[in-house]
Design an enzyme around this catalytic site. Structure first.
Site, PDB file in Angstrom:
ATOM      1  CG  HIS A  73      -0.025  -0.313   2.623  1.00  0.00           C
ATOM      2  ND1 HIS A  73       0.754   0.735   3.064  1.00  0.00           N
ATOM      3  CD2 HIS A  73      -0.435  -1.284   3.528  1.00  0.00           C
ATOM      4  CE1 HIS A  73       1.111   0.061   4.191  1.00  0.00           C
ATOM      5  NE2 HIS A  73       0.650  -1.335   4.268  1.00  0.00           N
ATOM      6  CD  GLU A  74       0.880   5.509  -2.219  1.00  0.00           C
ATOM      7  OE1 GLU A  74       1.747   6.219  -1.883  1.00  0.00           O
ATOM      8  OE2 GLU A  74       0.569   5.139  -3.498  1.00  0.00           O
TER       9      GLU A  74
ATOM     10  CG  HIS B 181       4.230  -1.606   1.978  1.00  0.00           C
ATOM     11  ND1 HIS B 181       3.100  -2.026   2.038  1.00  0.00           N
ATOM     12  CD2 HIS B 181       4.592  -2.378   3.122  1.00  0.00           C
ATOM     13  CE1 HIS B 181       2.825  -3.042   2.802  1.00  0.00           C
ATOM     14  NE2 HIS B 181       3.610  -3.154   3.647  1.00  0.00           N
TER      15      HIS B 181
ATOM     16  CD  GLN C  97       7.757 -10.834  10.584  1.00  0.00           C
ATOM     17  OE1 GLN C  97       8.750 -10.845  10.026  1.00  0.00           O
ATOM     18  NE2 GLN C  97       6.772  -9.711  10.774  1.00  0.00           N
TER      19      GLN C  97
ATOM     20  N   GLY D 207       9.174   1.607   8.464  1.00  0.00           N
ATOM     21  CA  GLY D 207       8.378   2.650   8.901  1.00  0.00           C
ATOM     22  C   GLY D 207       7.871   2.695  10.230  1.00  0.00           C
TER      23      GLY D 207
ATOM     24  CG  ASP E 286       5.399  -2.004  11.823  1.00  0.00           C
ATOM     25  OD1 ASP E 286       4.427  -2.960  12.389  1.00  0.00           O
ATOM     26  OD2 ASP E 286       5.019  -1.717  10.782  1.00  0.00           O
TER      27      ASP E 286
ATOM     28  CB  VAL F  54       1.505   6.546   4.564  1.00  0.00           C
ATOM     29  CG1 VAL F  54       0.533   6.897   3.516  1.00  0.00           C
ATOM     30  CG2 VAL F  54       2.953   6.863   4.169  1.00  0.00           C
TER      31      VAL F  54
ATOM     32  NE  ARG G 245      -1.483  -8.695  10.930  1.00  0.00           N
ATOM     33  CZ  ARG G 245      -0.030  -8.739  11.282  1.00  0.00           C
ATOM     34  NH1 ARG G 245       0.497  -7.753  11.326  1.00  0.00           N
ATOM     35  NH2 ARG G 245       0.378  -9.799  11.229  1.00  0.00           N
TER      36      ARG G 245
HETATM   37  P1  AMP Z   1       4.858  -5.064   6.871  1.00  0.00           P
HETATM   38  O1  AMP Z   1       4.906  -5.521   5.171  1.00  0.00           O
HETATM   39  O2  AMP Z   1       3.598  -4.900   7.241  1.00  0.00           O
HETATM   40  O3  AMP Z   1       6.051  -6.134   7.286  1.00  0.00           O
HETATM   41  O4  AMP Z   1       5.607  -3.797   6.442  1.00  0.00           O
HETATM   42  C1  AMP Z   1       6.966  -3.461   5.871  1.00  0.00           C
HETATM   43  C2  AMP Z   1       7.444  -2.087   6.245  1.00  0.00           C
HETATM   44  O5  AMP Z   1       6.516  -0.869   5.722  1.00  0.00           O
HETATM   45  C3  AMP Z   1       7.693  -2.030   7.731  1.00  0.00           C
HETATM   46  O6  AMP Z   1       8.827  -1.267   7.564  1.00  0.00           O
HETATM   47  C4  AMP Z   1       6.666  -1.144   8.013  1.00  0.00           C
HETATM   48  O7  AMP Z   1       6.761  -0.343   9.153  1.00  0.00           O
HETATM   49  C5  AMP Z   1       6.432  -0.240   6.940  1.00  0.00           C
HETATM   50  N1  AMP Z   1       4.971   0.313   6.678  1.00  0.00           N
HETATM   51  C6  AMP Z   1       3.694  -0.172   6.853  1.00  0.00           C
HETATM   52  N2  AMP Z   1       2.792   0.280   7.094  1.00  0.00           N
HETATM   53  C7  AMP Z   1       3.168   1.587   7.112  1.00  0.00           C
HETATM   54  C8  AMP Z   1       2.509   2.749   7.172  1.00  0.00           C
HETATM   55  N3  AMP Z   1       1.145   3.171   7.059  1.00  0.00           N
HETATM   56  N4  AMP Z   1       3.268   4.101   6.700  1.00  0.00           N
HETATM   57  C9  AMP Z   1       4.602   3.830   6.781  1.00  0.00           C
HETATM   58  N5  AMP Z   1       5.461   2.790   6.782  1.00  0.00           N
HETATM   59  C10 AMP Z   1       4.650   1.509   6.866  1.00  0.00           C
END
Ligand code: AMP
Length: 292
Positions: free
Chosen positions: A45-46, A48, A72, A159, A162, A188, A199
């Site tokens: 999404h935006e 990422h 994890q 991001g 997290d 974002v 999610r």
């Molecule tokens: P994930 O796919 O959920 O493991 O996230 C991959 C990376 O994208 C992690 O570093 C997250 O913190 C970051 N991320 C996920 N959602 C967001 C968001 N809304 N804004 C900025 N970074 C994000």
């Protein structure tokens, strides 16, 4: 139906085998190119894509990993149902200007038969997510360390969404003298304040309408602090009351903590981070806000 033509700058080479990625990136490093790594679990999404754009700004070469990392997730969590949509992810990347490489390995490629290594980062992993999900950060640390090693990245992008994860990675980099720079990028959000997350797809329409309460509670505390309220017990009480008014919400934790150590604060005397984890129906969401 009209279709908008995506602006494709770079069509990534999609790689399943970590060693192939290592070879490609090593060759580019030898040419003096800098490597940016964006680790993700896909369903892009935006949020990422903002990390991918930042990597393209800062580095010569951008590699995005898309891997739903089994280590994890605890038994009973959403590993099986986590969205896996590689084709849509590649389209999303293309529409955001692309990446040079996408690593999309199978679990067996990342954890071959006989794999038996453990990475445990102490301190900052203990509370909050570490308490609710005791094996989570060991799984994150092992996969991120593998990604750092196989990519030889100069910069890795995470991001703030997290927050604790980013703190754990930064501690791993310090404690183990890893030669990678960590860039933490802003959260974002959707127009109504909900932090973007893969999610969010799990939410029913009714739950989706209620989910912005997380951000509302964070904003409430921030406004109170800016108005002079230093009492973290009172701030958390007010946040709890706001969230509890939402029928589908169940709070896992609300924390007002030191931004570096994530130790709980009794009163807000300087910088702080407010973090929360709330279940909206069956979907567990996390969010945070930094108070400078
Ligand atoms: P994930 O796919 O959920 O493991 O996230 C991959 C990376 O994208 C992690 O570093 C997250 O913190 C970051 N991320 C996920 N959602 C967001 C968001 N809304 N804004 C900025 N970074 C994000």
């Amino acid at each position: 139906m009209t279709s908008e033509k995506p602006v494709v700058d770079v069509t990534p080479e999609v790689i399943g085998e970590p060693n192939i990625l290592s070879q490609r990136l090593a060759a580019l490093r030898r040419q003096g190119k800098t490597i940016g790594l964006v680790p993700t679990m896909g369903a892009l999404h935006e949020g990422h894509l903002s990390l991918v754009r930042r990597s393209r700004q800062m580095c010569d070469v951008t590699a995005v990993s898309i891997f739903v990392n089994p280590t994890q997730f605890a038994p009973g969590e959403d590993y099986e149902k986590y969205p896996r949509v590689l084709e849509a992810d590649l389209e999303a990347l293309a529409s955001a200007g692309g990446a040079d490489f996408v690593l999309a390995p199978s679990p067996a490629a990342m954890y071959p038969e006989g794999f038996d290594a453990h990475v445990h980062i102490g301190g900052v992993t203990k509370r909050l997510e570490g308490e609710c999900r005791p094996t989570h950060f060991d799984g994150v640390a092992v996969v991120v360390l593998k990604l750092f090693n196989m990519s030889g990245a100069d910069v890795a992008f995470f991001g703030q969404k997290d927050y604790q994860q980013a703190a754990v990675i930064q501690k791993m980099v310090r404690d183990l003298n890893l030669q990678v720079k960590i860039e933490v990028c802003p959260i974002v959000r959707e127009a109504d304040g909900l932090a973007m997350s893969s999610r969010n797809k799990y939410l029913s329409a009714e739950e989706r309408a209620q989910a912005p309460v997380l951000k509302k509670a964070l904003d409430l505390a921030k406004e109170q602090i800016e108005a002079g309220n230093r009492d973290t017990a009172d701030l958390k009480h007010q946040m709890r009351r706001l969230i509890s008014a939402v029928p589908s919400a169940a709070i896992d934790y609300i924390s007002i903590a030191d931004p570096a150590t994530l130790e709980e604060l009794d009163s807000v005397g300087g910088p702080a981070v407010i973090l929360l984890a709330v279940k909206i129906g069956a979907t567990r969401l996390i969010d945070n806000i930094v108070i400078p």
